[in-house]
Design an enzyme around this catalytic site. Structure first.
Site, short mmCIF file in Angstrom:
data_model
loop_
_atom_site.label_atom_id
_atom_site.label_comp_id
_atom_site.label_asym_id
_atom_site.label_seq_id
_atom_site.Cartn_x
_atom_site.Cartn_y
_atom_site.Cartn_z
N SER A 57 -1.33 14.22 68.74
CA SER A 57 -1.66 13.07 69.59
C SER A 57 -0.98 11.82 69.08
CB SER A 57 -3.17 12.84 69.59
OG SER A 57 -3.47 11.58 70.16
N THR A 60 -4.14 8.99 71.85
CA THR A 60 -5.59 9.15 71.66
C THR A 60 -5.97 8.79 70.23
OG1 THR A 60 -5.56 10.84 73.36
CG2 THR A 60 -7.52 10.75 71.96
N ARG A 108 -10.41 16.28 69.71
CA ARG A 108 -9.39 16.84 70.62
C ARG A 108 -9.26 18.32 70.28
NH1 ARG A 108 -3.51 14.74 72.39
NH2 ARG A 108 -4.94 13.54 73.68
N HIS A 135 -9.73 15.66 80.39
CA HIS A 135 -9.28 14.51 79.56
C HIS A 135 -9.84 13.22 80.18
CE1 HIS A 135 -7.24 12.28 76.64
NE2 HIS A 135 -5.98 12.40 77.01
N GLN A 138 -8.40 9.56 79.52
CA GLN A 138 -7.15 9.20 80.18
C GLN A 138 -7.39 8.59 81.55
OE1 GLN A 138 -3.93 9.42 78.94
NE2 GLN A 138 -3.51 8.18 80.74
N ASP A 230 2.11 14.68 85.30
CA ASP A 230 1.96 14.97 83.87
C ASP A 230 2.99 16.05 83.55
OD1 ASP A 230 0.98 15.34 81.28
OD2 ASP A 230 -0.81 16.45 81.90
N TRP A 232 4.67 19.59 82.77
CA TRP A 232 4.43 20.91 83.36
C TRP A 232 4.02 21.93 82.28
CZ3 TRP A 232 9.68 20.90 86.44
CH2 TRP A 232 9.58 19.97 87.49
N CYS A 270 0.34 10.09 82.09
CA CYS A 270 -0.47 9.93 80.88
C CYS A 270 0.36 9.91 79.60
CB CYS A 270 -1.53 11.03 80.80
SG CYS A 270 -0.82 12.69 80.68
N ARG A 297 -5.28 2.75 77.25
CA ARG A 297 -6.03 3.80 76.55
C ARG A 297 -6.87 3.16 75.44
NH1 ARG A 297 -5.01 9.11 76.27
NH2 ARG A 297 -6.95 8.90 75.09
N1 CP Z 1 -2.09 10.67 76.97
C1 CP Z 1 -2.50 11.18 75.79
O1 CP Z 1 -3.63 11.63 75.62
O2 CP Z 1 -1.56 11.11 74.80
P1 CP Z 1 -1.65 11.71 73.32
O3 CP Z 1 -1.48 13.20 73.45
O4 CP Z 1 -0.52 11.07 72.59
O5 CP Z 1 -2.99 11.36 72.74
N1 NVA Z 2 -1.77 18.05 80.00
C1 NVA Z 2 -1.32 17.53 78.74
C2 NVA Z 2 -1.87 16.16 78.49
C3 NVA Z 2 -1.42 15.50 77.23
C4 NVA Z 2 -2.07 14.17 77.01
C5 NVA Z 2 -1.72 18.48 77.64
O1 NVA Z 2 -2.86 18.98 77.67
O2 NVA Z 2 -0.91 18.74 76.75
#
Ligand code: CP
Ligand code: NVA
Length: 321
Positions: A57, A60, A108, A135, A138, A230, A232, A270, A297
């Protein structure tokens, strides 16, 4: 108080539209006070947050650590290499240990079950920092960004073009609760979870949000105010990458696709972003609000932590939602 103290933040499904508006109002209030007016505001002095991350991350983690510090508290981070949980200590035992030391937990994870068990076993509030299924943090940032840009939310039309994933699931709950219209276009076989879709549409029926679920991007973006996508290939799906990129052909967001979008459309993502799902000329354009969205965020997770830990009444007037 706002009835939020002591609650978990697992899914927008668990909150009333009014609660979601409260989080958004407080997030904007904190941004105005602390960023625009330069006020030092430390209501969480002496409070601590334990952060557990099974996945990578940037946003987050940083939004939570820096946001907690700004509010006067302290956050401690454990990554997948650090924490015993799930390797040689149970979720239950970890939850009890952390409940003795910290005031709040943010996690997470891969499976939503893991997060649900953590929340059940912890005696302190638990915040979802993303699971394979949801999520919710977000989506607070996304709504805050749209509210700042348009000046309201209800009646906006959002188009989601892409994967039926965790972000879309939370977006569906959020739109349903707030009465925001949502058009979805996913490739066949990548539709959102059936139960979540059913639940969200039931809520939407009550609040008057119009949902259109389908597989046609052109139809979905028609007159849309916000175009959202977002990656894929979500975290944990790396080995499906080749197949997914193939299956998502025709879903890349580009100017041609957006010909019949609303006159003043904006773009949200995101992040992290890959080139497949959106062209550079949109991602780095004037219409793209992605950097504001990423910043938000932080203000939104600050609002969530504050409300779960103590009563708070914003000093600035409530924005229009
Ligand atoms: N958008 C989001 O949750 O990003 P991170 O994976 O960097 O936390
Ligand atoms: N859909 C993505 C979001 C990342 C913030 C994932 O779960 O990896």
């Amino acid at each position: 108080s706002n009835g939020l103290v002591g609650r978990d933040f697992m899914s927008l499904k668990h909150f009333r539209g009014e609660d979601i508006k409260q989080f958004l109002w407080t997030a904007k209030d904190l941004k105005t006070r602390m960023k625009d007016n330069g006020e030092i505001f430390q209501p969480l002095k002496g409070k601590t947050a334990a952060l557990i991350f099974q996945k990578r991350s940037t946003r987050t983690r940083m939004s939570t650590e820096l946001g907690m510090a700004k509010l006067g508290g302290h956050a401690a981070f454990m990554g997948p290499e650090d924490v015993h949980i799930g390797v040689n200590e149970s979720v239950k035992d970890t939850a009890r240990v952390l409940s003795g030391m910290a005031d709040i937990i943010l996690a997470r994870v891969y499976g939503q079950d893991f997060l649900d068990e953590l929340a059940d076993e912890a005696s302190i509030p638990v915040i979802s920092g993303l699971s394979d299924l949801l999520h919710p943090l977000q989506i607070l940032a996304d709504f805050m960004t749209l509210q700042e840009h348009f000046g309201y939310l209800r009646g906006l039309k959002i188009a989601w073009i892409g994967d039926g994933n965790n972000i879309l699931h939370s977006l569906m709950y959020g739109c349903a609760k707030l009465g925001v219209d949502l058009n979805v276009a996913t490739p066949t076989g990548y539709e959102p979870d059936v139960n979540i879709t059913e639940e969200a549409m039931k809520i939407a029926g009550k609040t008057g949000a119009n949902f259109m679920m389908g597989n046609d991007p052109i139809q979905a973006v028609y007159r849309a105010d916000a175009i959202v996508t977002d990656t894929w290939v979500s975290m944990g799906q790396e080995e499906e990458k080749k197949k997914r990129i193939n299956d998502f052909a025709g879903y890349q967001i580009n100017r041609k696709m957006l010909k019949e979008a609303g006159a003043n459309w904006v773009f949200l993502h995101c992040l992290p972003r890959k080139q497949e799902e959106v062209t550079d000329d949109i991602f780095y354009s004037e219409e793209s609000l992605v950097w504001q969205e990423a910043e938000n965020r932080m203000w939104t997770v600050m609002a969530v932590m504050l409300h779960l830990l103590q009563p708070y009444t914003p000093v600035n007037p409530m924005p229009k939602f």
